[in-house]
Write an enzyme that holds these catalytic residues in place. Structure first.
Site, PDB file in Angstrom:
ATOM      1  N   VAL A 110      69.307  45.093  43.133  1.00 44.99           N
ATOM      2  CA  VAL A 110      70.166  43.907  42.203  1.00 44.99           C
ATOM      3  C   VAL A 110      71.012  44.058  42.881  1.00 44.99           C
ATOM      4  O   VAL A 110      71.865  42.938  42.727  1.00 44.99           O
ATOM      5  CB  VAL A 110      69.460  44.117  40.811  1.00 44.99           C
ATOM      6  CG1 VAL A 110      70.063  43.447  40.187  1.00 44.99           C
ATOM      7  CG2 VAL A 110      68.206  44.359  40.280  1.00 44.99           C
ATOM      8  N   CYS A 111      71.837  44.959  42.350  1.00 49.36           N
ATOM      9  CA  CYS A 111      73.681  45.108  42.667  1.00 49.36           C
ATOM     10  C   CYS A 111      73.874  44.166  44.462  1.00 49.36           C
ATOM     11  O   CYS A 111      75.277  43.993  44.265  1.00 49.36           O
ATOM     12  CB  CYS A 111      73.610  46.127  42.774  1.00 49.36           C
ATOM     13  SG  CYS A 111      73.472  47.201  41.267  1.00 49.36           S
ATOM     14  N   THR A 112      72.996  44.695  45.420  1.00 49.50           N
ATOM     15  CA  THR A 112      73.536  43.766  46.413  1.00 49.50           C
ATOM     16  C   THR A 112      72.819  42.652  46.284  1.00 49.50           C
ATOM     17  O   THR A 112      73.754  41.951  46.950  1.00 49.50           O
ATOM     18  CB  THR A 112      72.663  44.662  47.854  1.00 49.50           C
ATOM     19  OG1 THR A 112      72.543  45.784  47.679  1.00 49.50           O
ATOM     20  CG2 THR A 112      72.637  44.362  48.577  1.00 49.50           C
ATOM     21  N   PHE A 120      76.304  41.322  44.646  1.00 53.96           N
ATOM     22  CA  PHE A 120      77.654  40.759  45.466  1.00 53.96           C
ATOM     23  C   PHE A 120      77.511  40.413  45.755  1.00 53.96           C
ATOM     24  O   PHE A 120      78.480  39.609  46.507  1.00 53.96           O
ATOM     25  CB  PHE A 120      77.779  42.211  46.304  1.00 53.96           C
ATOM     26  CG  PHE A 120      78.736  43.257  44.697  1.00 53.96           C
ATOM     27  CD1 PHE A 120      78.084  43.145  43.595  1.00 53.96           C
ATOM     28  CD2 PHE A 120      80.048  43.774  45.154  1.00 53.96           C
ATOM     29  CE1 PHE A 120      78.816  44.506  42.859  1.00 53.96           C
ATOM     30  CE2 PHE A 120      80.547  44.980  44.210  1.00 53.96           C
ATOM     31  CZ  PHE A 120      79.905  45.066  42.627  1.00 53.96           C
TER      32      PHE A 120
END
Length: 217
Positions: free
Chosen positions: A44-46, A49
């Protein structure tokens, strides 16, 4: 107690992918967005960002700097940026700070109520709600906050819309209605009498005595 709207955003000095940063100095005289996530190399973080990388020109147009916070090291951030850029098709030119100590996460009250922090083998679940957004004004005061659980990716179109609304109402007697986007009418503050408002802002669209719309100057 956590940070509240109009609190001074805590200053800090941290290592980042852009070198040593002192937060208030880095903000300068514009707006800033501080956004955090549970861990590098997570799915999810990828995507999040990557979304920020794709919006770089939009933030720049608004005189707004963006900074990522992660509980991992600068070395890991540098490696992870390659994944972000490959996924997003855009350079991730914003700094990501090293918060392995969780000093920033604690100062900004980003951690869940029941967090615990093992010294070895820490996983994203240990800092699960470090998925927080702060919009900070030129005076270094907190203008807006959002906090999401680890399983929910943020909507960066909404973050951009919220930034536009903050900038449109900062220091002027306006508010924005539900679902407002730039170009739409704004609500005149109740502190401004109708006659004065019409003199300052032109003809009002009065829906209710307490709900008066005006064109944004």
């Amino acid at each position: 107690m956590g940070l509240r709207i109009n609190d001074i955003a805590p200053d800090f000095t941290a290592e980042s992918t852009d070198g040593t940063i002192r937060f208030h100095d880095w903000i300068g005289d514009g707006y800033a967005i501080l956004f955090s996530h549970p861990r590098d190399f997570t799915p999810v973080c990828t995507t999040e960002f990557g979304a920020v990388a794709q919006l770089a020109a939009e933030f720049e147009k608004r005189g707004t700097k963006v900074m990522g916070v992660s509980v991992d090291s600068v070395e890991d951030h540098a490696k992870w940026k390659r994944d972000i850029e490959a996924f997003a098709g855009a350079p991730a030119n914003f700094p990501i700070i090293d918060d392995t100590s969780l000093a920033v996460a604690k100062a900004y009250d980003m951690l869940p109520a029941d967090y615990y922090l093992p010294t070895e083998g820490r996983t994203p679940a240990h800092s699960a709600t470090v998925r927080t957004v702060y919009i900070i004004g030129p005076d270094k005061k907190v203008r807006l906050t959002m906090t999401y659980p680890m399983s929910i990716g943020r909507n960066f179109a909404e973050i951009l819309r919220a930034l536009d609304a903050v900038r449109a109402t900062d220091g002027v007697p306006f508010a924005t209605p539900a679902n407002w986007v730039p170009g739409q009418d704004v609500i005149v503050a109740l502190s401004v009498p109708t006659a004065e408002a019409e003199e300052r802002f032109g003809k009002l669209d009065i829906k209710l005595p307490y709900l008066r719309f005006a064109k944004r100057p």
